[in-house]
Design a protein around this motif. Structure first.
Motif, mmCIF file in Angstrom:
data_model
loop_
_atom_site.group_PDB
_atom_site.id
_atom_site.type_symbol
_atom_site.label_atom_id
_atom_site.label_comp_id
_atom_site.label_asym_id
_atom_site.label_seq_id
_atom_site.Cartn_x
_atom_site.Cartn_y
_atom_site.Cartn_z
ATOM 1 N N PHE A 60 37.834 35.662 29.772
ATOM 2 C CA PHE A 60 37.711 36.531 30.934
ATOM 3 C C PHE A 60 37.407 37.946 30.449
ATOM 4 O O PHE A 60 37.847 38.354 29.367
ATOM 5 C CB PHE A 60 39.011 36.554 31.732
ATOM 6 N N VAL A 62 38.314 40.866 31.999
ATOM 7 C CA VAL A 62 39.039 41.658 32.987
ATOM 8 C C VAL A 62 39.262 43.089 32.546
ATOM 9 O O VAL A 62 39.688 43.926 33.348
ATOM 10 C CB VAL A 62 40.394 40.994 33.309
ATOM 11 N N GLY A 120 44.386 31.252 39.834
ATOM 12 C CA GLY A 120 45.126 32.280 39.128
ATOM 13 C C GLY A 120 46.135 31.696 38.160
ATOM 14 O O GLY A 120 46.357 30.485 38.119
ATOM 15 N N LEU A 152 46.896 37.114 36.992
ATOM 16 C CA LEU A 152 45.463 37.204 37.241
ATOM 17 C C LEU A 152 45.114 36.275 38.400
ATOM 18 O O LEU A 152 45.438 35.088 38.379
ATOM 19 C CB LEU A 152 44.656 36.788 36.010
ATOM 20 N N ARG A 153 44.497 36.811 39.425
ATOM 21 C CA ARG A 153 43.982 36.038 40.546
ATOM 22 C C ARG A 153 42.464 36.212 40.551
ATOM 23 O O ARG A 153 41.956 37.327 40.454
ATOM 24 C CB ARG A 153 44.575 36.508 41.872
ATOM 25 N N TYR A 154 41.735 35.089 40.647
ATOM 26 C CA TYR A 154 40.278 35.200 40.581
ATOM 27 C C TYR A 154 39.613 34.147 41.457
ATOM 28 O O TYR A 154 40.201 33.117 41.785
ATOM 29 C CB TYR A 154 39.788 35.085 39.146
ATOM 30 N N PHE A 193 38.034 39.400 40.806
ATOM 31 C CA PHE A 193 39.363 39.180 40.245
ATOM 32 C C PHE A 193 40.266 40.387 40.506
ATOM 33 O O PHE A 193 39.798 41.502 40.770
ATOM 34 C CB PHE A 193 39.294 38.920 38.739
ATOM 35 N N ASN A 227 40.622 45.558 38.820
ATOM 36 C CA ASN A 227 39.974 44.519 39.605
ATOM 37 C C ASN A 227 38.468 44.615 39.428
ATOM 38 O O ASN A 227 37.927 45.655 39.037
ATOM 39 C CB ASN A 227 40.327 44.649 41.092
ATOM 40 N N LEU A 231 38.218 40.440 46.193
ATOM 41 C CA LEU A 231 38.648 39.067 46.462
ATOM 42 C C LEU A 231 38.566 38.714 47.942
ATOM 43 O O LEU A 231 38.209 37.592 48.305
ATOM 44 C CB LEU A 231 40.081 38.859 45.964
ATOM 45 N N ILE A 246 32.798 37.784 35.720
ATOM 46 C CA ILE A 246 34.241 37.801 35.462
ATOM 47 C C ILE A 246 34.630 36.964 34.250
ATOM 48 O O ILE A 246 35.713 37.157 33.686
ATOM 49 C CB ILE A 246 35.050 37.326 36.682
#
Length: 493
Positions: A60, A62, A120, A152-154, A193, A227, A231, A246
């Protein structure tokens, strides 16, 4: 006043001398120990990063900011991207390319967009950090050591894949900017993300006084660490908010020369134009893929969606580069093959990816997708009366062309059931106008294939829609029908 006299070691008691000597020798012990711990820690970090790099070829990104993301996208629009990936560090080598030949070492095809899902994971210790987010280890490890967890939320909305499956060190050796390259980006995921941190032990006992009482409570607080994209927009397929890189899929650069020979230039779409090379190219995978693409275009023109998809799939299997400009056609063939929702989703992605200047709104793209769907999707898949009438009109004209009287009668009848439900919105008015003009052709189709009376019945119902509330409309329609039958030289019973 007497000044203090210097202490003379030769007159101190032996025990005191020994104590001072021991103290003097022991003083540096703490710094030495600290240095050793630091060296051990650094060695542990280096080992963890090396392990992460060996076992994590899909990192990732990020930790990239908006500038990094924009630079990556701009480079990916022209060339395959090379990187130096060592330990917990990834460096994009923007100078690794042939300035005179765009895409010499490959490029990325139009993104293939998918419906996607929100996903995530949590990172609770350094081991998980190195395993899941190796590129963020340097900046995030202090938080994990301090007792924080990372979340982490993606959302992955699509993927862009390189036109080359392998790259060789020999073919990039002449490019000075490639000397330090270890991998190339074979594909990258698009989406959005959010990365946040919070205390691992979120339950905190709190004592209350007075009316607040006494008891324990749980406090959940998170701090946003960054971010990419938005999202919330991913559910709406917003082309701007859910289309940022991402995650990368890396492939190590192969040793040796390209199988085609040293110095080979592989340019997508290149082909001989004369001589024996034409025959050789036609027999090559690239040449066969080109022929399959031409066949797909022909099948699309004849509205054979299934055959069109088979030809496109064959072209892609032979040469992935052949699909670079087939996204629009493939989306329409999906619609023709009865996969309307899938085709509409893919078409939206293709249109958005081609809008590199980002001048089109989601509403504008939505209108184009809807219009294309109404030209290619089955009427049975329509969710509104207006869309049904427009799609059925296309089907009716196909039946007219084939002089399929039974089908003309069936489709026209279904349209006549739906059209009185149309309202006064712009979409409904346009559908009504389209339907009225098409119904006449359906009536003549029925007459050519069967009895005149059947065609006249449809024609009169169509006329009643054109002249609502008019007395004697059936008689007027019958007179117009007789005239048209003669002019069109239709012979019917």
């Amino acid at each position: 006043m007497r000044l203090p006299q210097p202490v003379r070691r030769d007159v101190l008691p032996g025990a005191l001398v020994a104590a001072l000597l021991l103290a003097g020798c022991a003083a540096p012990a703490a710094p030495i120990a600290a240095g050793r711990e630091t060296m051990l820690a650094r060695t542990h970090v280096a080992a963890s990063c090396d392990e992460a790099a060996r076992n994590h070829d899909r990192p990732f990104v990020v930790e990239w900011d908006a500038t990094d993301l924009a630079s990556f996208e701009a480079k990916a629009a022209r060339d395959a991207i090379f990187v130096r990936y060592e330990g917990c560090a990834l460096e994009v080598l923007y100078g690794c390319s042939d300035a005179s030949v765009p895409g010499r070492f490959g490029r990325y095809g139009a993104p293939h967009f998918t419906s996607g899902t929100l996903q995530g994971f949590d990172v609770r210790d350094e081991g998980e950090l190195y395993a899941k987010l190796p590129l963020g280890a340097a900046s995030l490890s202090s938080r994990v050591r301090a007792g924080q967890s990372l979340r982490l939320r993606y959302f992955v909305s699509g993927v862009a894949t390189a036109t080359r499956d392998a790259l060789y060190r020999g073919e990039i050796a002449a490019q000075a900017g490639c000397a330090r390259a270890t991998h190339f980006v074979w594909s990258y995921n698009l989406g959005a993300f959010e990365l946040a941190s919070g205390a691992r032990a979120s339950a905190e006992a709190q004592a209350g006084i007075g009316s607040a009482g006494v008891g324990g409570s749980a406090r959940h607080e998170e701090e946003s660490l960054g971010n990419g994209g938005d999202l919330a927009s991913c559910r709406t397929q917003d082309q701007r908010g859910c289309r940022v890189p991402i995650r990368l899929a890396l492939r190590r650069i192969e040793d040796g020369e390209h199988p085609a020979g040293a110095g080979a230039v592989v340019v997508p779409g290149a082909a001989p134009v004369a001589g024996d090379g034409v025959a050789q190219w036609n027999a090559s995978p690239a040449g066969q893929a080109y022929a399959a693409v031409q066949d797909a275009i022909a099948k699309h023109a004849s509205r054979d969606g299934e055959a069109c998809l088979r030809s496109i799939d064959r072209a892609l299997a032979l040469d992935p580069r052949s699909g670079e400009n087939m996204g629009f056609v493939r989306a329409q063939c999906l619609m023709m093959a009865g996969r309307c929702d899938e085709g509409a989703r893919d078409l939206r992605g293709v249109i958005a990816s081609r809008d590199t200047a980002r001048t089109r709104s989601d509403e504008d793209i939505g209108r184009e997708v809807r219009a294309t769907a109404n030209r290619n999707c089955a009427s049975a898949s329509a969710t509104t009366d207006a869309d049904f009438v427009v799609r059925a009109s296309v089907e009716l004209l196909d039946a007219v062309k084939a002089v399929d009287g039974a089908r003309c009668r069936s489709i026209a009848g279904a349209m006549l059931e739906r059209m009185p439900r149309l309202g006064r919105t712009p979409d409904d008015l346009q559908a009504s106008s389209t339907g009225k003009s098409t119904l006449d052709e359906g009536a003549f189709c029925v007459a050519r294939a069967g009895r005149c009376a059947d065609g006249l019945a449809l024609y009169q119902r169509s006329y009643a829609l054109k002249l609502p509330n008019m007395s004697g409309v059936d008689k007027i329609a019958a007179q117009a029908w007789e005239t048209s039958i003669v002019q069109r030289k239709i012979e019917c019973r």
